[in-house]
Design an enzyme around this catalytic site. Sequence first.
Site, PDB file in Angstrom:
ATOM      1  CG  ASP A 142     -23.682 -27.360 -13.741  1.00 39.39           C
ATOM      2  OD1 ASP A 142     -22.729 -27.651 -13.010  1.00 39.39           O
ATOM      3  OD2 ASP A 142     -24.167 -28.126 -14.585  1.00 39.39           O
ATOM      4  CE  LYS A 143     -29.191 -25.461  -8.988  1.00 41.82           C
ATOM      5  NZ  LYS A 143     -29.456 -26.898  -8.854  1.00 41.82           N
ATOM      6  CB  THR A 144     -24.178 -30.505 -11.032  1.00 42.13           C
ATOM      7  OG1 THR A 144     -23.152 -30.177 -11.984  1.00 42.13           O
ATOM      8  CG2 THR A 144     -25.515 -30.065 -11.580  1.00 42.13           C
TER       9      THR A 144
END
Length: 422
Positions: free
Chosen positions: A384-386
Amino acid sequence: MKKLERKLRANDREYNRSFRYATNAIKTSKYNVFTFLPLNLFEQFQRIANAYFLVLLVLQVIPQISSLSWFTTVVPLIFVLTVTAAKDATDDLNRHRSDKRVNNRKVQVLIDRKLRSEKWMDVQVGDIIKLENNQFVTADLMLLSSSEPLNLVYIETAELDGETNLKVRQALTVTGDLGEDIEKLADFNGEVRCEAPNNRLDRFTGTLIVAGQKYALDNEKILLRGCTLRNTEWCFGLVLFAGQETKLMQNCGKSTFKRTSIDRLMNVLVLCIFGFLVCMCTVLAIGNYIWEINNGSNFTVFLPREDGNNSGFSAFLTFWSYVIILNTVVPISLYVSVEIIRLGNSFYIDWDRKMYHSHSDTPAEARTTTLNEELGQIKYVFSDKTGTLTQNIMIFNKCSINGKSYGDVYDYTGQRLDISET
């Protein structure tokens, strides 16, 4: 009180002990001195080849069937079991050392109106502990007070969800007024009623009762074990869940004997080989039956049969005799070879300079030799984009604009590579 509701009081160990809550000691190892031999043998005999050779050993002690000494089977079987057991024992010993290292960490606990340095394993539910900046959270805590304005604390949850960005937690006003006053903290007799231990990291429900007043508790008031205190000088917390009952350990589950795709493939291959062996022995037993019917009576003068030993029974004994004679068709050495390859591969992982992190002086470490080959079996990677993979750090390496290459390329040692422009 609900059936699955937890109840505890601050600074009251005697009261909390009556509920027999878990201590803060953790255990991730699979064996101990007494359970290692039976459990490890049980796990090893789940392999088809090991179970086959155990049955073969039983057949070889029957004199009417066996024409080979039982030593021919028991020696290689014991060797295979010993090699695998030694490897499993080494892996589990490392788990014991890791558990001991974690359980013996120190934390300040409020006992008898004084802050004392105690081991993590000695912390109990209902204790009030003090955490300092960059310190791991000892257990699942209810935040009481902190050094920051508005009783805020900043935590890093990388070990829980892989995210390196800091998260904020805030204490209740009624407990935030306690500050770092040891006398006030020692006199705090709040009672907490909350949910039973579970593995849900994103939610918490509970109630704090102080002087007859009730205050709602949610996930924003809780510090979970595995988090790290950041940018906060100090904070105090009340232990709600300890040891195996913390949300981190509830998500870990029990240590089990994991099987790789290679193990499952070898079991299938051994089953196919065993099926081929059964076919060969069946054909030979049928041939023996036909020979006994046609020519066996001619040899009874020289080899008299025992009472009841007819042609059918002779063919039955012949089948099992050939199972013993042709036992080398099943490759017991295959498992030994795979275990040695896994052990060698774990050393290569430890020695890999490309996996060495120079900033923290941390080399790669293969903590188990059972699952190494699974590293090469990954087909899909989801992210994901974390910042789980990038750690929220973006570094410019190289780009091409209008056919011209910009930027330098470096190898794992930090040396610049001379790459011609394209």
